[in-house]
Design an enzyme around this catalytic site. Structure first.
Site, short mmCIF file in Angstrom:
data_model
loop_
_atom_site.label_atom_id
_atom_site.label_comp_id
_atom_site.label_asym_id
_atom_site.label_seq_id
_atom_site.Cartn_x
_atom_site.Cartn_y
_atom_site.Cartn_z
N SER A 1 0.82 -1.31 0.09
CA SER A 1 -0.05 -0.14 0.02
C SER A 1 0.53 1.10 -0.14
CB SER A 1 -0.85 0.05 1.23
OG SER A 1 -0.25 -0.15 2.47
N HIS B 1 -5.40 -4.41 -1.78
CA HIS B 1 -5.26 -3.27 -2.87
C HIS B 1 -5.03 -3.83 -4.39
CE1 HIS B 1 -4.89 0.39 -0.57
NE2 HIS B 1 -4.17 -0.42 0.39
N LYS C 1 -12.11 -0.78 -0.11
CA LYS C 1 -11.27 -0.23 -1.10
C LYS C 1 -11.92 -0.09 -2.50
CE LYS C 1 -7.43 -1.17 1.91
NZ LYS C 1 -7.67 -0.17 2.68
C1 LIG Z 1 -3.18 -4.50 2.82
C2 LIG Z 1 -4.33 -4.16 3.84
N1 LIG Z 1 -4.79 -5.04 4.41
C3 LIG Z 1 -6.03 -4.65 5.34
C4 LIG Z 1 -6.33 -3.60 5.44
C5 LIG Z 1 -7.72 -3.54 6.33
O1 LIG Z 1 -8.92 -3.39 5.65
P1 LIG Z 1 -10.19 -2.77 6.04
O2 LIG Z 1 -10.20 -1.32 5.75
O3 LIG Z 1 -11.24 -3.69 5.43
O4 LIG Z 1 -10.05 -3.13 7.62
C6 LIG Z 1 -5.76 -2.51 4.65
C7 LIG Z 1 -6.63 -0.98 4.71
O5 LIG Z 1 -5.74 -0.26 5.19
C8 LIG Z 1 -4.85 -2.81 3.70
O6 LIG Z 1 -4.31 -1.69 3.13
#
Ligand SMILES: Cc1ncc(COP(=O)(O)O)c(C=O)c1O
Length: 401
Positions: free
Chosen positions: A185, A213, A245
């Site tokens: 990310s 992502h 997302k």
């Molecule tokens: C790589 C990754 N995993 C998990 C999450 C967490 O997802 P959620 O927003 O559904 O809790 C995010 C969100 O920032 C993320 O970027």
């Protein structure tokens, strides 16, 4: 006498002094390409709403209708009385979309990682994790009693070394779980999942990919990283993701075998002990899957916009790192400079936030831009013009004073 709460103010003040506190920006309306942030109309350039689905008419209509047919809340946790027909339909639809035997929906992606990882590996096991994995994976790993080992970022060779090392443990590890983000990310680079899966096959290790992502972005029609690398489910046993997302709503999920899903919903404490999604959320998620299946133009437009922006920024002389996805970091170096660039962009009319130490290493501060399918060519030119003006003023690119 001990003061039970003074640390609250002290620690907050420390964060403010170091400029590490979050300053919340408030959207006065929907997350659209042009939106009102802190009272000013700006171009949104850092939302995770990649495909613009959070305002898609089909998602909004589905959410409204579900309130009428199923109410405002689900009434319970999923295993007691909080599983509605809508929840089951979403899981069937998601599994079909992912080409998996089964899927399970959690309240958030964070809840999926924090709930499932500690169940997949425990005492006598080892978890091997990419050094740049997301914080929710790190917390999931911390909740596990397994040993932890880390490999160099996106480096399959180093993963091979760590797995070979792990084979020498005595007594031998019972299970080996390898976890990676799909798309990272902060940098927008893609994990070498094909190589990771091949290594794990040799070592009898389970592969867990967090594709938060990559969904709606990579693979056939946005089906994600497993589809992107054309891998089979026996090679990547756990594909985790989020509806927060590209799907434009909220909610975590895992896809894989029926065995995985049966195990996950019986064992994940975040799933069994926390209330389920309200009907409006579930219905909007179903509609999002539907839109991805029927309207491929959003993913195509996302990539068209991404290519256009990356080329223009490179031509201007910006360093955009090693991203190969719609997450385009604009590398700036020093934290103060990244903050100044972000502030100047906002003045001109573009919202793109700085990512600074400790979120990234010292000297690696950047503005993280995230592309959106709903942006027009005119919007993109406006953003590129804003980067050019601010970049020259701050001597990030040549041509300033
Ligand atoms: C790589 C990754 N995993 C998990 C999450 C967490 O997802 P959620 O927003 O559904 O809790 C995010 C969100 O920032 C993320 O970027």
């Amino acid at each position: 006498m001990r003061d039970p709460t003074s640390f609250l103010r002290q620690e907050y003040d420390d964060l403010v002094r170091q400029e590490l506190d979050w300053k919340l920006r408030v959207l006065g309306g929907p997350s659209l390409p042009w939106c009102v942030v802190d009272g000013k109309k700006v171009l949104m350039f850092c939302s995770n709403n990649y495909l613009g689905l959070s305002n898609h008419p089909k998602l909004k209509a589905a959410a409204k209708e579900a309130v009428d047919t199923h109410g405002a809340g689900s009434g319970s946790v999923r295993p007691i009385a909080g599983t509605m027909d809508l929840h089951m339909e979403l899981e069937r639809r998601l599994a079909r979309f992912k080409g998996a035997e089964a899927s399970l929906v959690y309240q958030t992606g964070f809840a999926a990682n924090a709930g499932l990882i500690p169940q997949l590996a425990g005492k006598g096991d080892v978890i091997v994790s990419d050094e740049l994995n997301h914080g929710s994976i790190i917390d999931g790993v911390r909740l596990s009693l397994a040993e932890r080992r880390v490999y160099k970022h996106a480096d399959a060779e180093d993963l091979g070394r760590v797995l070979d090392e792990a084979e020498k443990a005595s007594p031998a590890f019972r299970r080996v779980l390898v976890i990676t983000d799909g798309v990272f990310s902060m940098d927008g680079d893609v994990a070498p999942l094909d190589k990771i899966a091949a290594l794990c096959s040799q070592h009898g290790a389970m592969v867990y990919v967090d594709d938060a992502h990559g969904e709606g972005v990579l693979g056939d029609g946005g089906r994600g990283i497993v589809s992107h690398f054309k891998l089979t489910r026996d090679k990547v046993q756990v594909e985790m993701g989020t509806f927060s997302k590209a799907f434009g709503v909220v909610g975590g999920h895992v896809s894989g075998s029926r065995d995985l899903v049966n195990f996950a919903y019986n064992k994940s404490r975040t799933w069994t002990l926390s209330g389920s999604h309200p009907p409006a959320v579930v219905a909007a998620c179903i509609a999002a899957v539907d839109v991805l299946e029927r309207e491929p133009q959003h993913v195509e437009k996302l990539w068209e916009n991404t290519r256009y922006f990356k080329k223009a920024m490179t031509d201007l002389g910006f360093d955009i790192g090693k991203s190969t996805t719609p997450i385009t970091p604009v590398m700036v170096g020093e934290s103060g400079r990244a903050k100044r660039l972000s502030a100047r962009l906002y003045e001109i009319g573009v919202l793109a936030l700085p990512i600074v130490y400790p979120m990234v290493a010292q000297g690696k501060a950047r503005i993280r831009t995230i592309m959106n399918a709903a942006l027009t060519r005119e919007d993109l030119d406006f953003a590129i013009g804003a980067f050019e003006t601010a970049g020259k003023e701050l001597s990030i690119i040549p041509g300033g004073n």
